[in-house]
Write a protein that holds these residues in place. Structure first.
Motif, PDB file in Angstrom:
ATOM      1  N   ALA A  26       4.876   3.336  -7.881  1.00 10.50           N
ATOM      2  CA  ALA A  26       4.099   2.114  -7.658  1.00 10.50           C
ATOM      3  C   ALA A  26       4.072   1.247  -8.923  1.00 10.50           C
ATOM      4  O   ALA A  26       4.213   0.025  -8.859  1.00 10.50           O
ATOM      5  CB  ALA A  26       2.673   2.475  -7.225  1.00 10.50           C
TER       6      ALA A  26
ATOM      7  N   ALA B  59       0.852  -1.200   0.000  1.00  8.50           N
ATOM      8  CA  ALA B  59       0.000   0.000   0.000  1.00  8.50           C
ATOM      9  C   ALA B  59       0.884   1.245   0.000  1.00  8.50           C
ATOM     10  O   ALA B  59       1.704   1.425   0.894  1.00  8.50           O
ATOM     11  CB  ALA B  59      -0.893  -0.005   1.236  1.00  8.50           C
ATOM     12  N   ILE B  60       0.722   2.083  -1.015  1.00  4.45           N
ATOM     13  CA  ILE B  60       1.496   3.333  -1.095  1.00  4.45           C
ATOM     14  C   ILE B  60       0.529   4.510  -1.049  1.00  4.45           C
ATOM     15  O   ILE B  60      -0.255   4.719  -1.975  1.00  4.45           O
ATOM     16  CB  ILE B  60       2.357   3.381  -2.381  1.00  4.45           C
ATOM     17  N   ASP B  61       0.557   5.245   0.063  1.00  3.37           N
ATOM     18  CA  ASP B  61      -0.308   6.413   0.227  1.00  3.37           C
ATOM     19  C   ASP B  61       0.533   7.681   0.231  1.00  3.37           C
ATOM     20  O   ASP B  61       1.755   7.626   0.354  1.00  3.37           O
ATOM     21  CB  ASP B  61      -1.075   6.323   1.562  1.00  3.37           C
TER      22      ASP B  61
ATOM     23  N   LYS C 131       3.463  -0.958   4.023  1.00  2.00           N
ATOM     24  CA  LYS C 131       2.784   0.326   3.830  1.00  2.00           C
ATOM     25  C   LYS C 131       3.834   1.425   3.750  1.00  2.00           C
ATOM     26  O   LYS C 131       4.748   1.479   4.577  1.00  2.00           O
ATOM     27  CB  LYS C 131       1.853   0.637   4.999  1.00  2.00           C
TER      28      LYS C 131
ATOM     29  N   VAL D 164       0.322  -3.987  -5.990  1.00  2.00           N
ATOM     30  CA  VAL D 164       0.789  -2.703  -5.467  1.00  2.00           C
ATOM     31  C   VAL D 164      -0.345  -1.726  -5.750  1.00  2.00           C
ATOM     32  O   VAL D 164      -0.791  -1.601  -6.886  1.00  2.00           O
ATOM     33  CB  VAL D 164       2.076  -2.216  -6.184  1.00  2.00           C
TER      34      VAL D 164
ATOM     35  N   ASP E 240      -1.807   2.287  -4.994  1.00  2.00           N
ATOM     36  CA  ASP E 240      -1.494   3.593  -4.418  1.00  2.00           C
ATOM     37  C   ASP E 240      -2.728   4.466  -4.355  1.00  2.00           C
ATOM     38  O   ASP E 240      -3.664   4.280  -5.133  1.00  2.00           O
ATOM     39  CB  ASP E 240      -0.371   4.283  -5.207  1.00  2.00           C
TER      40      ASP E 240
ATOM     41  N   ASP F  67      -4.079   1.697  -9.769  1.00  2.00           N
ATOM     42  CA  ASP F  67      -4.014   3.144  -9.564  1.00  2.00           C
ATOM     43  C   ASP F  67      -5.373   3.615  -9.054  1.00  2.00           C
ATOM     44  O   ASP F  67      -6.283   3.867  -9.827  1.00  2.00           O
ATOM     45  CB  ASP F  67      -3.665   3.809 -10.911  1.00  2.00           C
TER      46      ASP F  67
ATOM     47  N   LYS G 192       3.654   9.074  -6.629  1.00  2.00           N
ATOM     48  CA  LYS G 192       3.252   7.759  -6.090  1.00  2.00           C
ATOM     49  C   LYS G 192       2.967   6.762  -7.200  1.00  2.00           C
ATOM     50  O   LYS G 192       3.418   5.624  -7.153  1.00  2.00           O
ATOM     51  CB  LYS G 192       1.969   7.870  -5.237  1.00  2.00           C
ATOM     52  N   SER G 193       2.196   7.212  -8.184  1.00  2.00           N
ATOM     53  CA  SER G 193       1.785   6.295  -9.258  1.00  2.00           C
ATOM     54  C   SER G 193       2.990   5.800 -10.040  1.00  2.00           C
ATOM     55  O   SER G 193       3.100   4.613 -10.333  1.00  2.00           O
ATOM     56  CB  SER G 193       0.808   6.979 -10.219  1.00  2.00           C
TER      57      SER G 193
ATOM     58  N   TYR H 107      -0.507  -3.740 -10.696  1.00  2.00           N
ATOM     59  CA  TYR H 107      -0.569  -2.371 -10.177  1.00  2.00           C
ATOM     60  C   TYR H 107      -1.989  -1.840 -10.288  1.00  2.00           C
ATOM     61  O   TYR H 107      -2.614  -1.959 -11.338  1.00  2.00           O
ATOM     62  CB  TYR H 107       0.386  -1.459 -10.955  1.00  2.00           C
TER      63      TYR H 107
END
Length: 231
Positions: free
Chosen positions: A21, A8-10, A149, A132, A134, A34, A17-18, A32
């Motif tokens: 990720a 998790a990429i916040d 995370k 993945v 985000d 988005d 981020k995108s 992935y």
């Protein structure tokens, strides 16, 4: 056979981020997702259906009634190997990246019924792991049990400059001051909304990439991912 995890990429808007990720998913052989593109796609639908008042407020009741007619999905671009957003089967990837969608997406993403519908779709996508994802609330709301995370941030000025450069490179109109204002407004709305406000999960690793090259941050991410996968 390596175990598969959910990553998790916040973080704040326009942090890259995108990009990171997508690259991480590609390097790991993961899928992935988005999530920002999902909210942008709903925003595009709302713009097309004229579901915004003149003052920028959303005609929420009308949109709520039409949510069943909105299908957001992804298709891999055979040339880039990256997923692109589809609205009811139509590729809208380029359209959802313009300033019109950018300046309308936060109020759409703040609507509880929109978040509920998108979170349901996201959780279904993540059931098999090896993904993945985000967004703004992946580690806090969508996948609180994610094995890795990451919370990404950078100064508003750095983020506005990146967005400006990106739009210029695509030959799309861009004004730095407008973009900076948009970045700051989105930060405020994202952090103060009632449902799933943007915040760093207690167990998320912080990545401030204001002064990192893309290569440096990809290396950092890959190391963290390999550490967790290898456990």
């Amino acid at each position: 056979m390596q175990k598969k995890i959910v990553i998790a990429i916040d973080g704040h808007s326009s942090c890259g981020k995108s990009t990171m990720a997508k690259k991480l998913a590609k390097d790991l052989g993961y899928i992935y997702v988005d999530t920002g593109a999902m909210y942008r796609t709903v925003t595009l639908y709302a713009l097309r259906q004229q579901l915004f008042e003149a003052d920028g407020n959303v005609k929420a009741e009308e949109l709520k009634q039409q949510m069943g007619q909105i299908e957001v999905s992804f298709a891999l671009n055979p040339e880039s190997g990256l997923p692109e957003a589809l609205l009811n089967g139509e590729n809208v990837e380029r359209e959802i990246r313009g300033m019109e969608v950018s300046s309308h997406v936060s109020p759409i993403a703040a609507l509880p019924f929109v978040r509920e519908a998108m979170v349901d779709q996201q959780r279904r996508m993540g059931e098999a792991k090896g993904i993945v994802m985000d967004g703004r609330d992946i580690g806090t709301t969508v996948f609180p049990q994610a094995e890795l995370k990451v919370f990404v941030t950078a100064s508003a000025e750095v983020r506005a400059q990146r967005r400006y450069d990106e739009l210029q490179a695509k030959g799309m109109p861009a004004d730095y001051e407008d973009i900076l204002k948009n970045v700051q407004e989105r930060d405020y709305i994202d952090s103060h909304r009632e449902v799933s406000p943007l915040r760093q999960a207690d167990d998320a690793l912080l990545l401030d990439n204001s002064h990192l090259t893309r290569e440096e941050q990809q290396q950092w991410l890959m190391e963290k991912a390999q550490t967790v996968i290898g456990r």
